[in-house]
Design a protein around this motif. Sequence first.
Motif, PDB file in Angstrom:
ATOM      1  N   ALA A 198       0.810  -1.219   0.000  1.00 36.68           N
ATOM      2  CA  ALA A 198       0.000   0.000   0.000  1.00 36.68           C
ATOM      3  C   ALA A 198       0.838   1.262   0.000  1.00 36.68           C
ATOM      4  N   GLY A 199       2.025   1.238   0.615  1.00 39.76           N
ATOM      5  CA  GLY A 199       2.859   2.425   0.737  1.00 39.76           C
ATOM      6  C   GLY A 199       2.756   3.053   2.108  1.00 39.76           C
ATOM      7  N   ASN A 200       3.718   3.928   2.413  1.00 36.86           N
ATOM      8  CA  ASN A 200       3.894   4.424   3.783  1.00 36.86           C
ATOM      9  C   ASN A 200       3.778   5.930   3.944  1.00 36.86           C
ATOM     10  N   ALA A 201       3.073   6.602   3.068  1.00 31.65           N
ATOM     11  CA  ALA A 201       2.999   8.057   3.140  1.00 31.65           C
ATOM     12  C   ALA A 201       1.928   8.548   4.104  1.00 31.65           C
ATOM     13  N   GLY A 202       1.153   7.642   4.684  1.00 34.52           N
ATOM     14  CA  GLY A 202       0.043   8.058   5.533  1.00 34.52           C
ATOM     15  C   GLY A 202      -0.995   8.841   4.757  1.00 34.52           C
ATOM     16  N   ALA A 203      -1.121   8.515   3.481  1.00 31.67           N
ATOM     17  CA  ALA A 203      -2.016   9.255   2.583  1.00 31.67           C
ATOM     18  C   ALA A 203      -3.000   8.290   1.936  1.00 31.67           C
ATOM     19  N   SER A 204      -3.926   8.842   1.192  1.00 28.73           N
ATOM     20  CA  SER A 204      -4.864   7.998   0.463  1.00 28.73           C
ATOM     21  C   SER A 204      -4.244   7.565  -0.855  1.00 28.73           C
ATOM     22  N   LEU A 205      -4.649   6.388  -1.342  1.00 28.82           N
ATOM     23  CA  LEU A 205      -4.165   5.935  -2.638  1.00 28.82           C
ATOM     24  C   LEU A 205      -4.601   6.885  -3.744  1.00 28.82           C
ATOM     25  N   GLN A 206      -5.718   7.544  -3.555  1.00 27.93           N
ATOM     26  CA  GLN A 206      -6.183   8.499  -4.558  1.00 27.93           C
ATOM     27  C   GLN A 206      -5.196   9.652  -4.684  1.00 27.93           C
ATOM     28  N   ASP A 207      -4.681  10.135  -3.552  1.00 30.98           N
ATOM     29  CA  ASP A 207      -3.714  11.233  -3.591  1.00 30.98           C
ATOM     30  C   ASP A 207      -2.366  10.771  -4.126  1.00 30.98           C
ATOM     31  N   GLU A 208      -1.928   9.586  -3.733  1.00 26.79           N
ATOM     32  CA  GLU A 208      -0.624   9.075  -4.168  1.00 26.79           C
ATOM     33  C   GLU A 208      -0.666   8.590  -5.616  1.00 26.79           C
ATOM     34  N   ASN A 209      -1.796   8.032  -6.018  1.00 21.47           N
ATOM     35  CA  ASN A 209      -2.002   7.471  -7.346  1.00 21.47           C
ATOM     36  C   ASN A 209      -0.861   6.548  -7.781  1.00 21.47           C
ATOM     37  N   PRO A 210      -0.644   5.453  -7.045  1.00 27.00           N
ATOM     38  CA  PRO A 210       0.355   4.485  -7.502  1.00 27.00           C
ATOM     39  C   PRO A 210      -0.153   3.689  -8.688  1.00 27.00           C
ATOM     40  N   ALA A 211       0.771   3.143  -9.462  1.00 30.35           N
ATOM     41  CA  ALA A 211       0.377   2.322 -10.609  1.00 30.35           C
ATOM     42  C   ALA A 211      -0.329   1.053 -10.179  1.00 30.35           C
ATOM     43  N   THR A 212      -0.198   0.677  -8.910  1.00 25.04           N
ATOM     44  CA  THR A 212      -0.853  -0.522  -8.390  1.00 25.04           C
ATOM     45  C   THR A 212      -2.217  -0.211  -7.780  1.00 25.04           C
TER      46      THR A 212
END
Length: 403
Positions: free
Chosen positions: A275-289
């Motif tokens: 998921a990632g570790n930015a403490g953010a939403s996936l919508q804000d980070e928009n990873p390719a996954t």
Amino acid sequence: MDTMKRAGVRLSAVWLIWGLATSAVAADETAAPFWEARKVAIAATPGAPPVRIGIWDSGVDLALFPGQVAHDAAGRPLVRGYDAFKQRQDTPMAVLPEAVLARQDELNAILRALDDRDGGVDSVEAREIVARMKAQTPEEADAFDDVTGRWSGYVHGTAIADIALRGLPAAELVVARQQWWHGRPPVPCWTRELADREAESIGDLLAFLVDNGARVVNMSWGRSERAYLGNLKACAPQMPEGERKELARYTVERIRGVLQQGMRAAPQALFVGAAGNAGASLQDENPATRFSLPNFILVGAVDRNGAATDWTNTGAEITLFANGERVPARLPGGGASFPSGTSMAVPLVVNAAAAMLTVAPQLSGAQLRGLLESTATPNAGGQPLLHSRAAVEAARAQAQAAR
């Protein structure tokens, strides 16, 4: 890639960073009874084919896994890799300058100290590294951040492999290696050509894993739009903001399309992402996954007691959580470490899926995901927590019912 919790207060340019806590090994090994109660032991079955695990990461020290490295018909280890410029480089680990490799003991000691410091372990090493960092000149600090960041990325995949294979004597590794940019300003500076080569290399690595029999694939990495924007702001400040955003979005969408296409074509495999570790939403980070498929599961991290953390990313696509706090893992050379992050939660899920395949090899990727999710139990915040033992028992029951 940014899927490990960052350890340094000042290490903003570090890609991945952790340490090992030699002074706290005994305490850490017994401090997580919540997860110990969910573990499962799997004995090797004589004559049974090995379960192949794909470690798609920064590379693996193969010497740590004798008898557990998959080979091709010619006896060569199944390894495929790409360098930071997305050119083929089929080495099990990144090719680093000899001057950096010669500092292995020193750099591992730095990682140990940082891990103690950030894990709240009051060790001599933690106190010494705090004093050292405070005394650094700006030039020394830059050099420290640079080499520590490079080293943490170099060792990341080995730790992942160690977690994924633990307690699975019949499992075999297939290695897909990739590198990220490095330095300040970052090298390489992102371009549309690199975006296309990145997507092509990811498609090639995915196909390599599937073609060589990987049934479960560890993807402790992310390709976020924000990361590409950061690269371009640092190395191409003259580029108009609109162009930077367009290139970052183009890269993410190209990679996402390649991943989805490759996974859909491999229903027998389960792909497990971080998921990632930015403490953010996936919508804000928009990873390719950021997507959902029957044979792809996105994993978040909780702490050693199964409680929510404030640093794991959030989003509807994240459907399972595992321990991401000070997870025991060996580094190149065999040293014990206790890294943290969603990177560490992923191989715990991979390990459970491989154990399920050991008792029920007929399960598809979608069936593995379904059983992992249906046997999970919620924590106080409602996050579904991995229960490896229950998942394996459910897989065994399903296999027996099918006989």
